[in-house]
Design a protein around this motif. Structure first.
Motif, PDB file in Angstrom:
ATOM      1  N   ILE A   1      36.777 111.475-124.673  1.00 28.39           N
ATOM      2  CA  ILE A   1      35.615 110.770-125.225  1.00 28.39           C
ATOM      3  C   ILE A   1      35.509 111.023-126.726  1.00 28.39           C
ATOM      4  CG2 ILE A   1      33.086 110.678-125.226  1.00 28.39           C
ATOM      5  CD1 ILE A   1      33.221 111.297-122.199  1.00 28.39           C
ATOM      6  N   GLY A   2      35.739 112.274-127.136  1.00 25.44           N
ATOM      7  CA  GLY A   2      35.698 112.608-128.552  1.00 25.44           C
ATOM      8  C   GLY A   2      36.772 111.889-129.347  1.00 25.44           C
TER       9      GLY A   2
ATOM     10  N   ILE B   1      33.844 116.055-133.945  1.00 17.60           N
ATOM     11  CA  ILE B   1      33.295 114.701-133.864  1.00 17.60           C
ATOM     12  C   ILE B   1      31.865 114.662-133.326  1.00 17.60           C
ATOM     13  CG2 ILE B   1      34.083 114.189-131.498  1.00 17.60           C
ATOM     14  CD1 ILE B   1      34.407 111.842-134.541  1.00 17.60           C
ATOM     15  N   ASN B   2      31.441 115.743-132.657  1.00 20.15           N
ATOM     16  CA  ASN B   2      30.137 115.750-131.994  1.00 20.15           C
ATOM     17  C   ASN B   2      29.035 116.165-132.970  1.00 20.15           C
ATOM     18  OD1 ASN B   2      27.878 116.342-130.226  1.00 20.15           O
ATOM     19  ND2 ASN B   2      29.341 116.449-128.544  1.00 20.15           N
TER      20      ASN B   2
ATOM     21  N   HIS C   1      45.505 105.980-124.799  1.00 23.20           N
ATOM     22  CA  HIS C   1      45.264 105.691-123.386  1.00 23.20           C
ATOM     23  C   HIS C   1      44.904 106.984-122.658  1.00 23.20           C
ATOM     24  CE1 HIS C   1      46.779 101.613-123.825  1.00 23.20           C
ATOM     25  NE2 HIS C   1      47.895 102.076-124.366  1.00 23.20           N
ATOM     26  N   GLU C   2      44.224 106.832-121.549  1.00 25.09           N
ATOM     27  CA  GLU C   2      43.947 107.996-120.719  1.00 25.09           C
ATOM     28  C   GLU C   2      45.266 108.567-120.213  1.00 25.09           C
ATOM     29  OE1 GLU C   2      41.805 105.523-118.156  1.00 25.09           O
ATOM     30  OE2 GLU C   2      39.851 106.384-118.636  1.00 25.09           O
TER      31      GLU C   2
ATOM     32  N   ILE D   1      36.680 119.419-119.557  1.00 27.78           N
ATOM     33  CA  ILE D   1      37.233 119.659-120.893  1.00 27.78           C
ATOM     34  C   ILE D   1      38.102 118.479-121.324  1.00 27.78           C
ATOM     35  CG2 ILE D   1      38.889 121.072-122.192  1.00 27.78           C
ATOM     36  CD1 ILE D   1      37.838 123.503-120.636  1.00 27.78           C
ATOM     37  N   ILE D   2      38.962 118.022-120.417  1.00 28.74           N
ATOM     38  CA  ILE D   2      39.857 116.906-120.733  1.00 28.74           C
ATOM     39  C   ILE D   2      39.067 115.603-120.887  1.00 28.74           C
ATOM     40  CG2 ILE D   2      41.786 115.514-119.886  1.00 28.74           C
ATOM     41  CD1 ILE D   2      42.893 117.941-118.549  1.00 28.74           C
TER      42      ILE D   2
END
Length: 305
Positions: A40-41, A144-145, A7-8, A34-35
């Motif tokens: 998202i990653g 992951i990117n 969760h966020e 950054i957060i």
């Protein structure tokens, strides 16, 4: 099996709201991105893990304390034979390693992410011993990117690059043993000692009067300025025609996390939402979804039991 979904964090929710409603300093805005990018990653990595077919428990955003030290694990994968610790990074661009120093291609030094991973592994290993559970532990730093590249990386580093993810998951899926009762008991022990929120939340100072009022788009977080009788329309991203009541309820939740000490009243939410011109509509939404306390001008609303 996902035991603890992702969760966020409260920190991300507050910073996202503040980003939309006030001018953040460059430092605070950079920290927010950054957060946001990190979350998202982590979501992308969660999608990759859906390809797992082995018997396993998955716990996301694991926040623990051992020996008066708080540490966090992005993803904990408990399989019959091994516990995997994953630290997910959504870095983008070109980086290189030189004499154990991590740098951008423009030679700006960054924190070595492997040091954080090693710290979490050591603390988790000690916690595991205290809980009386034995298992092989493997730790990995996951990039992951697909737009990330690391030059001069030694071959023995515990790193998984984007192009290696499918092969890595396939290697895990080869293992065919099943979880046992001891794994279930361990997960229950772990869940019982998890921290709910990091004590190191970093937020800028903010006050109610300095924040822009109104309803924001659930997708792009820009302010809504067009609405019909039942729907709010975002003119910026064009993705959303959100039900008005749902938008107001979402805005109420935003109000609650930003100002947990303020009472939820018709006047307060009317002022906060701004675009809704009728207090009657606000009062109806509150009465339908919350429990009223008190009477008359002193009445306010709380969550239903």
């Amino acid at each position: 099996m996902i035991i603890k979904p992702r969760h966020e964090s409260l920190e991300l929710k507050i910073l996202r709201s503040l980003k939309a409603r006030m001018n953040l300093s460059k430092k605070d805005e950079s920290y927010y991105w950054i957060i946001e990018k990190g979350f998202i990653g982590e979501q992308k990595f969660d999608k990759w893990l859906e390809n797992l077919s082995i018997d396993s428990y998955v716990l996301n955003d694991v926040l623990l304390e051992y020996n008066n030290t708080v540490f966090q694990i992005d993803t904990l994968l408990i399989s019959p034979e091994t516990i995997y610790i994953f630290d997910v990074k959504n870095y983008e661009g070109d980086f290189f390693i030189e004499a154990d120093k991590w740098c951008t291609i423009s030679r700006n030094e960054i924190k070595n992410p492997l040091l954080q991973l090693k710290r979490s592994e050591n603390l988790f290993r000690q916690l595991l011993q205290d809980l009386g559970f034995t298992s092989t532990i493997e730790t990995y730093l996951v990039f992951i990117n697909s737009n990330f590249h690391l030059y001069q990386a030694p071959l023995n580093l515990p790193i998984i690059f984007p192009t290696q993810l499918n092969r890595f998951i396939n290697q895990i899926n080869i293992k065919s043993s099943n979880l046992k009762e001891k794994h279930s008991k361990f997960v229950k022990q772990l869940l019982s000692i998890l921290l709910t929120e990091s004590p190191y939340i970093r937020l800028p100072e903010y006050h109610y009067d300095q924040l822009k009022k109104g309803l924001t788009c659930m997708f792009c977080h820009s302010f809504i300025n067009t609405f019909t009788k039942l729907h709010l329309v975002c003119n910026k991203c064009g993705k959303n025609e959100e039900n008005m009541e749902l938008a107001v309820l979402r805005s109420i939740e935003e109000f609650k996390i930003l100002f947990p000490d303020r009472k939820i009243t018709t006047n307060a939410i009317y002022d906060w939402c701004k675009i809704i011109k009728s207090k009657k509509i606000i009062r109806r939404i509150l009465s339908t979804n919350f429990k009223i306390m008190g009477h008359g001008k002193s009445s306010f609303y709380v969550n239903r039991d």
